[in-house]
Design a protein around this motif. Structure first.
Motif, PDB file in Angstrom:
ATOM      1  N   THR A  98       8.123 -51.909 111.322  1.00  0.00           N
ATOM      2  CA  THR A  98       8.266 -50.825 110.354  1.00  0.00           C
ATOM      3  C   THR A  98       9.019 -49.660 110.971  1.00  0.00           C
ATOM      4  O   THR A  98       8.961 -49.438 112.180  1.00  0.00           O
ATOM      5  CB  THR A  98       6.897 -50.337 109.848  1.00  0.00           C
ATOM      6  N   GLY A  99       9.734 -48.928 110.108  1.00  0.00           N
ATOM      7  CA  GLY A  99      10.462 -47.747 110.557  1.00  0.00           C
ATOM      8  C   GLY A  99       9.818 -46.452 110.104  1.00  0.00           C
ATOM      9  O   GLY A  99      10.305 -45.367 110.421  1.00  0.00           O
ATOM     10  N   ARG A 100       8.721 -46.542 109.346  1.00  0.00           N
ATOM     11  CA  ARG A 100       7.946 -45.375 108.905  1.00  0.00           C
ATOM     12  C   ARG A 100       8.789 -44.329 108.178  1.00  0.00           C
ATOM     13  O   ARG A 100       8.550 -43.134 108.274  1.00  0.00           O
ATOM     14  CB  ARG A 100       7.232 -44.733 110.100  1.00  0.00           C
ATOM     15  N   ARG A 101       9.817 -44.785 107.471  1.00  0.00           N
ATOM     16  CA  ARG A 101      10.629 -43.957 106.579  1.00  0.00           C
ATOM     17  C   ARG A 101      11.306 -42.790 107.279  1.00  0.00           C
ATOM     18  O   ARG A 101      11.552 -41.741 106.668  1.00  0.00           O
ATOM     19  CB  ARG A 101       9.808 -43.457 105.389  1.00  0.00           C
ATOM     20  N   THR A 102      11.644 -42.923 108.557  1.00  0.00           N
ATOM     21  CA  THR A 102      12.483 -41.944 109.240  1.00  0.00           C
ATOM     22  C   THR A 102      13.653 -42.695 109.867  1.00  0.00           C
ATOM     23  O   THR A 102      13.481 -43.806 110.382  1.00  0.00           O
ATOM     24  CB  THR A 102      11.727 -41.178 110.336  1.00  0.00           C
ATOM     25  N   ALA A 103      14.839 -42.092 109.833  1.00  0.00           N
ATOM     26  CA  ALA A 103      16.031 -42.770 110.326  1.00  0.00           C
ATOM     27  C   ALA A 103      15.911 -43.115 111.807  1.00  0.00           C
ATOM     28  O   ALA A 103      16.323 -44.199 112.240  1.00  0.00           O
ATOM     29  CB  ALA A 103      17.263 -41.899 110.079  1.00  0.00           C
ATOM     30  N   ALA A 104      15.334 -42.212 112.594  1.00  0.00           N
ATOM     31  CA  ALA A 104      15.217 -42.464 114.033  1.00  0.00           C
ATOM     32  C   ALA A 104      14.304 -43.646 114.319  1.00  0.00           C
ATOM     33  O   ALA A 104      14.630 -44.520 115.136  1.00  0.00           O
ATOM     34  CB  ALA A 104      14.700 -41.208 114.738  1.00  0.00           C
ATOM     35  N   ARG A 105      13.154 -43.689 113.627  1.00  0.00           N
ATOM     36  CA  ARG A 105      12.223 -44.807 113.843  1.00  0.00           C
ATOM     37  C   ARG A 105      12.812 -46.116 113.310  1.00  0.00           C
ATOM     38  O   ARG A 105      12.609 -47.186 113.887  1.00  0.00           O
ATOM     39  CB  ARG A 105      10.884 -44.514 113.174  1.00  0.00           C
ATOM     40  N   GLU A 106      13.526 -46.039 112.198  1.00  0.00           N
ATOM     41  CA  GLU A 106      14.142 -47.243 111.662  1.00  0.00           C
ATOM     42  C   GLU A 106      15.222 -47.793 112.594  1.00  0.00           C
ATOM     43  O   GLU A 106      15.352 -49.004 112.755  1.00  0.00           O
ATOM     44  CB  GLU A 106      14.742 -46.960 110.281  1.00  0.00           C
ATOM     45  N   GLY A 120      19.152 -63.621 111.106  1.00  0.00           N
ATOM     46  CA  GLY A 120      19.514 -62.571 110.162  1.00  0.00           C
ATOM     47  C   GLY A 120      18.430 -61.522 110.103  1.00  0.00           C
ATOM     48  O   GLY A 120      17.337 -61.700 110.649  1.00  0.00           O
ATOM     49  N   VAL A 121      18.736 -60.415 109.434  1.00  0.00           N
ATOM     50  CA  VAL A 121      17.803 -59.297 109.317  1.00  0.00           C
ATOM     51  C   VAL A 121      17.735 -58.853 107.855  1.00  0.00           C
ATOM     52  O   VAL A 121      18.768 -58.802 107.173  1.00  0.00           O
ATOM     53  CB  VAL A 121      18.229 -58.104 110.203  1.00  0.00           C
ATOM     54  N   ILE A 122      16.523 -58.555 107.388  1.00  0.00           N
ATOM     55  CA  ILE A 122      16.317 -58.018 106.045  1.00  0.00           C
ATOM     56  C   ILE A 122      15.671 -56.644 106.180  1.00  0.00           C
ATOM     57  O   ILE A 122      14.648 -56.496 106.854  1.00  0.00           O
ATOM     58  CB  ILE A 122      15.434 -58.948 105.198  1.00  0.00           C
ATOM     59  N   LEU A 123      16.262 -55.652 105.550  1.00  0.00           N
ATOM     60  CA  LEU A 123      15.749 -54.286 105.590  1.00  0.00           C
ATOM     61  C   LEU A 123      15.234 -53.912 104.203  1.00  0.00           C
ATOM     62  O   LEU A 123      15.979 -53.984 103.221  1.00  0.00           O
ATOM     63  CB  LEU A 123      16.841 -53.305 106.017  1.00  0.00           C
ATOM     64  N   LEU A 124      13.964 -53.526 104.128  1.00  0.00           N
ATOM     65  CA  LEU A 124      13.350 -53.174 102.850  1.00  0.00           C
ATOM     66  C   LEU A 124      13.412 -51.662 102.655  1.00  0.00           C
ATOM     67  O   LEU A 124      12.729 -50.913 103.338  1.00  0.00           O
ATOM     68  CB  LEU A 124      11.904 -53.652 102.793  1.00  0.00           C
ATOM     69  N   SER A 125      14.264 -51.231 101.732  1.00  0.00           N
ATOM     70  CA  SER A 125      14.429 -49.836 101.351  1.00  0.00           C
ATOM     71  C   SER A 125      14.653 -48.915 102.557  1.00  0.00           C
ATOM     72  O   SER A 125      13.957 -47.921 102.728  1.00  0.00           O
ATOM     73  CB  SER A 125      13.191 -49.366 100.564  1.00  0.00           C
ATOM     74  N   PRO A 126      15.638 -49.206 103.399  1.00  0.00           N
ATOM     75  CA  PRO A 126      15.846 -48.386 104.599  1.00  0.00           C
ATOM     76  C   PRO A 126      16.441 -47.017 104.267  1.00  0.00           C
ATOM     77  O   PRO A 126      17.144 -46.854 103.265  1.00  0.00           O
ATOM     78  CB  PRO A 126      16.851 -49.218 105.411  1.00  0.00           C
ATOM     79  N   VAL A 127      16.165 -46.027 105.130  1.00  0.00           N
ATOM     80  CA  VAL A 127      16.777 -44.701 105.013  1.00  0.00           C
ATOM     81  C   VAL A 127      17.863 -44.525 106.063  1.00  0.00           C
ATOM     82  O   VAL A 127      18.409 -43.435 106.223  1.00  0.00           O
ATOM     83  CB  VAL A 127      15.721 -43.583 105.131  1.00  0.00           C
ATOM     84  N   LEU A 128      18.184 -45.572 106.790  1.00  0.00           N
ATOM     85  CA  LEU A 128      19.227 -45.536 107.811  1.00  0.00           C
ATOM     86  C   LEU A 128      20.566 -45.106 107.214  1.00  0.00           C
ATOM     87  O   LEU A 128      20.881 -45.446 106.074  1.00  0.00           O
ATOM     88  CB  LEU A 128      19.406 -46.925 108.427  1.00  0.00           C
ATOM     89  N   PRO A 129      21.383 -44.383 107.987  1.00  0.00           N
ATOM     90  CA  PRO A 129      22.734 -44.081 107.503  1.00  0.00           C
ATOM     91  C   PRO A 129      23.559 -45.349 107.373  1.00  0.00           C
ATOM     92  O   PRO A 129      23.319 -46.342 108.067  1.00  0.00           O
ATOM     93  CB  PRO A 129      23.294 -43.144 108.584  1.00  0.00           C
ATOM     94  N   ALA A 130      24.555 -45.291 106.485  1.00  0.00           N
ATOM     95  CA  ALA A 130      25.374 -46.467 106.213  1.00  0.00           C
ATOM     96  C   ALA A 130      26.084 -46.968 107.462  1.00  0.00           C
ATOM     97  O   ALA A 130      26.273 -48.183 107.631  1.00  0.00           O
ATOM     98  CB  ALA A 130      26.392 -46.135 105.122  1.00  0.00           C
ATOM     99  N   ALA A 131      26.462 -46.068 108.358  1.00  0.00           N
ATOM    100  CA  ALA A 131      27.166 -46.479 109.572  1.00  0.00           C
ATOM    101  C   ALA A 131      26.288 -47.367 110.449  1.00  0.00           C
ATOM    102  O   ALA A 131      26.771 -48.338 111.048  1.00  0.00           O
ATOM    103  CB  ALA A 131      27.612 -45.249 110.360  1.00  0.00           C
ATOM    104  N   ALA A 132      24.996 -47.062 110.531  1.00  0.00           N
ATOM    105  CA  ALA A 132      24.074 -47.871 111.335  1.00  0.00           C
ATOM    106  C   ALA A 132      23.898 -49.254 110.724  1.00  0.00           C
ATOM    107  O   ALA A 132      23.792 -50.258 111.448  1.00  0.00           O
ATOM    108  CB  ALA A 132      22.726 -47.163 111.452  1.00  0.00           C
ATOM    109  N   ILE A 133      23.868 -49.322 109.410  1.00  0.00           N
ATOM    110  CA  ILE A 133      23.749 -50.617 108.726  1.00  0.00           C
ATOM    111  C   ILE A 133      25.010 -51.444 108.936  1.00  0.00           C
ATOM    112  O   ILE A 133      24.944 -52.648 109.215  1.00  0.00           O
ATOM    113  CB  ILE A 133      23.467 -50.398 107.229  1.00  0.00           C
ATOM    114  N   ARG A 134      26.157 -50.802 108.841  1.00  0.00           N
ATOM    115  CA  ARG A 134      27.430 -51.499 109.055  1.00  0.00           C
ATOM    116  C   ARG A 134      27.520 -52.046 110.476  1.00  0.00           C
ATOM    117  O   ARG A 134      27.937 -53.189 110.696  1.00  0.00           O
ATOM    118  CB  ARG A 134      28.587 -50.544 108.794  1.00  0.00           C
TER     119      ARG A 134
END
Length: 333
Positions: A98-106, A120-134
């Motif tokens: 879990t990332g606890r809904r903070t970008a740093a923890r995620e 592969g990886v599945i992220l459920l409703s992440p708050v990560l910035p788009a650059a980190a996801i890319r």
């Protein structure tokens, strides 16, 4: 005692280590007689295959990393349940954090999952910035649930939030409500389409929209209603609330009760998600259902298509929400 190895199983079954490896990978090349001998030997010895080592050796991984943004929200538990059932049929293994809904923890949680070199990886409703996801999508196939993306290497699974909140507003208007307020989900990526759907539905009915900033938590729902109580007198207080999710709705109902207002006699309340919390008899929350099990299954299927079927184009899966009427809505007084 030392943990039993593949060599121990081979010796007990009287076969080669290579044949044991084929059985553990569920290869169709092994006869049923030898497969049974290997499985019986493994059971006798208490042998469990080392999934990570097997993935490294074969250069393909059956591991799927799953990051849940909020462990308290039952919505995600239902999505994971759908994922687990689909993963079993595809021979995939889930690892959760879990990332606890903070970008740093995620970000830390995502790096931890990637360290297992997953398929592969599945992220459920992440708050990560788009650059980190890319960036993460360059290391492993990625699926986002309850968040959109334009990255070609990323698949997405979402419900139609505009339609969902529109159903809530239509239901309340059909009961006779006119003063309908939306407690939104704040910075959550599902909030924008739901706000848009609320405003569009209100204007379609010739009503003035009012959005109160909130979050997808019970504490935020409580705070938002307390704010409304300071803004309105009892004579013109809103007769209905459309809340960002079920947690938010439960907090809102708590604040209404605290103020001496009855649900639904004084104020009707609608949630979103149709979690197990909403279905509890003493809550009985009218809400918008997202087909959560289906969303989890679709996430695994999208990932499996990349891993096993060779798909390289992005998949954008969308499910339809529906209205579930329970006891928290009625005609206004």
């Amino acid at each position: 005692m030392a943990r039993p190895t593949m060599e121990d199983v081979a010796a007990r079954a009287g076969v080669s280590r290579a044949l044991v490896s084929l059985v553990m990978r569920n290869s169709p090349k092994v006869s049923e007689h030898r497969r049974r001998a290997v499985l019986d030997a493994a059971k006798d010895l208490g042998y469990q295959p080392h999934i990570l080592a097997r993935s490294l050796a074969s250069r393909t991984s059956s591991i799927v990393g799953v990051m849940v943004s909020d462990l308290r929200n039952a919505f995600f538990a239902d999505v994971v349940e759908g994922m687990d059932a689909a993963a079993q049929t595809r021979g995939l293994e889930l690892i959760l954090n879990t990332g606890r809904r903070t970008a740093a923890r995620e970000r830390a949680a995502l790096e931890s999952l990637l360290s297992f070199r997953p398929g592969g990886v599945i992220l459920l409703s992440p708050v990560l910035p788009a650059a980190a996801i890319r960036e993460a999508a360059q290391q492993a196939p990625l699926v986002l649930v309850s968040r959109t993306s334009t990255v070609a290497e990323v698949d997405t699974v979402n419900d139609d939030g505009e339609i969902g909140v529109g159903l809530a507003v239509d239901h309340l208007v059909s009961l006779g409500h006119r003063r309908i307020v939306h407690l939104d989900g704040g910075g959550a990526f599902t909030s924008a389409p739901r706000r848009k759907g609320y405003r569009a539905a209100m204007r379609r009915h010739g009503l003035e929209p009012m959005v109160v900033p909130s979050e997808h938590t019970d504490a935020a729902g409580l705070a938002a209603v307390r704010k409304l109580l300071n803004l309105f007198s009892s004579e013109n207080f809103p007769t209905a609330l459309v809340c960002g999710n079920d947690f938010n709705a439960v907090g809102a109902m708590s604040a209404l009760e605290e103020a001496g207002l009855r649900v639904p006699e004084d104020v009707s309340v609608v949630g979103y998600d149709n979690t197990s919390l909403a279905a509890l008899r003493h809550v009985a929350l009218t809400t918008i259902d997202q087909p959560r099990i289906q969303m989890g299954r679709l996430a695994i299927e999208a990932l499996a298509e990349r891993l096993h079927d060779g798909r390289t184009t992005p998949a954008r899966r969308r499910v339809e929400p529906s209205l579930v009427v329970r006891s928290t809505t009625t005609a206004p007084r």
